[in-house]
Scaffold this active site. Structure first.
Site, short mmCIF file in Angstrom:
data_model
loop_
_atom_site.label_atom_id
_atom_site.label_comp_id
_atom_site.label_asym_id
_atom_site.label_seq_id
_atom_site.Cartn_x
_atom_site.Cartn_y
_atom_site.Cartn_z
CE LYS A 1 -33.18 13.65 -21.43
NZ LYS A 1 -31.87 13.37 -20.84
CG ASP B 1 -24.72 7.43 -20.62
OD1 ASP B 1 -23.76 6.86 -21.19
OD2 ASP B 1 -25.82 7.58 -21.16
P1 ADP Z 1 -30.66 11.20 -23.88
O1 ADP Z 1 -31.04 10.87 -22.48
O2 ADP Z 1 -31.66 10.72 -24.86
O3 ADP Z 1 -29.26 10.80 -24.21
P2 ADP Z 1 -29.68 13.93 -23.63
O4 ADP Z 1 -30.12 14.73 -22.46
O5 ADP Z 1 -28.32 13.35 -23.56
O6 ADP Z 1 -30.76 12.81 -23.95
O7 ADP Z 1 -29.79 14.84 -24.93
C1 ADP Z 1 -29.59 14.32 -26.23
C2 ADP Z 1 -28.88 15.35 -27.11
O8 ADP Z 1 -29.63 16.55 -27.19
C3 ADP Z 1 -27.53 15.75 -26.56
O9 ADP Z 1 -26.51 14.91 -27.01
C4 ADP Z 1 -27.38 17.17 -27.08
O10 ADP Z 1 -26.90 17.17 -28.40
C5 ADP Z 1 -28.80 17.70 -27.11
N1 ADP Z 1 -29.11 18.45 -25.87
C6 ADP Z 1 -29.69 17.99 -24.75
N2 ADP Z 1 -29.85 18.95 -23.82
C7 ADP Z 1 -29.36 20.08 -24.36
C8 ADP Z 1 -29.24 21.45 -23.90
N3 ADP Z 1 -29.67 21.83 -22.69
N4 ADP Z 1 -28.68 22.35 -24.75
C9 ADP Z 1 -28.27 21.97 -25.96
N5 ADP Z 1 -28.34 20.73 -26.46
C10 ADP Z 1 -28.88 19.77 -25.68
MG MG Z 2 -27.47 11.52 -23.66
#
Ligand code: ADP
Ligand code: MG
Length: 398
Positions: free
Chosen positions: A124, A229
């Site tokens: 991320k 959130d």
């Molecule tokens: P943001 O802060 O931009 O909202 P997120 O951490 O919520 O970022 O991640 C965005 C999207 O990426 C999530 O809605 C999910 O679909 C996917 N995602 C994030 N982390 C994971 C993970 N560890 N495993 C699988 N999918 C993930």
């Molecule tokens: Mg998110």
């Protein structure tokens, strides 16, 4: 802006050292003068090698030249910061290759990566301010004057905070991804093989899942935390299949919670508002999606507040201080997140269509020369599928 690893293979050891020097110099200089870069990069070959590297790095957009009245200097671009973070993950053997992008949040890029053994993980990359600063003119805030430095600073804070909470929650046995590493504005965590609740059209028993999500929210509260959130994108729903003795299969839906930069303490001045907002969000999702409305009112903040720390529940809201985040850092991050929320409300279109991100809209000076990379003839779309091996890049420590 997105992660672009194309130039990575072509960087020499000297280039990496110079890139690291620009980062180091950025701590004290908004624009790092060439003389400082020379000193910090400590290249044996002397100034000419440094200049060659500076020119290489600027050509692929990892640093950007800024002309000032007093002196010319360079600053790290987001691309440069991405490279340094990936380099660290590669050296620590957490990431060997970078695959496709799974999610584009407006404030993050989510990439699938793999280690040397091919085990997949999630990277991320925090991109705080990616939207806000497109509209710098309307930004009244303290961040206005030096947007790029602040982007990086705030994104680092977001990653730091998220990693600290993910680690603490994971240790307490919460259903969250396994945190693996943090570097700068990035986190490596386990890949959760489950779609977000957003993508789930129906469930066998909405009441059960609803109760579970509320129980989870109350469990956060008991440990002193509010997610902040708690929405259908941040709750992934895993299907665990189990087979009984008679051979019948049953499926259990297991929620996994992600996305923690905005978590707040149950003691926060606006805790009740955030708590209620999380509860309302779940209620709204279940009503809209599954036509399910719970007959039980609440839960209510005042009741949840009484449970904080009870039954030996470890307080996790003190985690941040322990992680080295100062009060000022926490305040800066909170201000930025709040500002972003406000902008989201005022300008929802900019945050919609998570996947239809029009790249490089924010194209600032740092992107100008991006396309001079040697091998981008395949174009943008192909790039998504490309798996790029980064694990063999040479050490900058030596
Ligand atoms: P943001 O802060 O931009 O909202 P997120 O951490 O919520 O970022 O991640 C965005 C999207 O990426 C999530 O809605 C999910 O679909 C996917 N995602 C994030 N982390 C994971 C993970 N560890 N495993 C699988 N999918 C993930
Ligand atoms: Mg998110």
């Amino acid at each position: 802006m997105k992660l672009d690893t194309r130039a990575m293979r072509h960087l020499t050891v000297e280039d990496w050292k110079v890139l690291a020097a620009v980062e180091q110099g950025s701590k004290n200089h908004e624009l790092v003068p060439t003389t400082i870069i020379e000193r910090l990069s400590r290249l044996k070959g002397g100034a000419s090698g440094v200049h060659r590297s500076i020119s290489n790095l600027a050509k692929v957009g990892l640093i950007a030249k800024i002309k000032e009245q007093k002196y010319d200097g360079y600053r790290l671009t987001y691309g440069g910061l991405d490279y340094l973070a990936l380099h660290t993950h590669a050296q620590k053997k957490n990431v060997y290759s970078v695959g496709s992008r799974v999610g584009v949040g407006k404030e993050s890029d989510i990439m699938i990566v793999a280690d040397e053994k091919g085990a997949q993980k999630i990277l991320k990359i925090h991109r705080l301010g990616r939207i806000s600063f497109r509209t710098v003119k309307t930004n009244r805030d303290y961040l206005k004057n030096k947007p790029s430095a602040s982007w990086m600073y705030l994104s680092r804070l977001a990653a730091m905070k998220e990693f600290a909470f993910m680690t603490a929650l994971h240790e307490e046995g919460f259903p969250v991804p396994t945190p693996i590493a943090q570097s700068r504005h990035t986190i490596v965590m386990s890949l959760v093989d489950a779609p977000p609740l957003r993508q789930i059209a129906s469930v066998p028993d909405p009441a059960v899942l609803y109760a579970e999500l509320i129980a989870l929210l109350l469990r956060f509260a008991k440990h002193g935390l509010i997610h902040g959130d708690y929405n259908e994108f941040n709750i992934l729903i895993r299907e665990d299949v189990s087979t009984a003795d008679d051979g019948t299969e049953s499926i259990t839906l297991v929620p996994v919670v992600i996305d923690f930069p905005q978590m707040i303490s149950m003691e926060h001045a606006n805790a009740e508002m955030y708590f209620d907002r999380d509860v309302e969000c779940i209620k709204r999702v279940f009503a809209r999606k599954f036509h399910f409305v719970s007959t039980t009112p609440g839960p209510f903040y005042k009741d949840a507040k009484k449970t904080v720390g009870k039954d030996g529940a470890k307080r996790l809201d003190a985690v941040l201080e322990a992680s080295g985040m100062t009060k000022k850092m926490a305040k800066d991050l909170e201000a930025a997140i709040r500002q972003q929320e406000e902008e989201k409300q005022q300008n929802p279109e900019a945050y919609e269509d998570e996947d239809e991100d029009e790249e490089d809209e924010e194209g600032s000076e740092e992107n100008d020369e991006e396309d001079s990379g040697e091998d981008d003839e395949e174009g943008e779309n192909k790039e998504e599928q490309r798996v790029l091996v980064i694990g063999d890049i040479s050490s900058i420590e030596g």
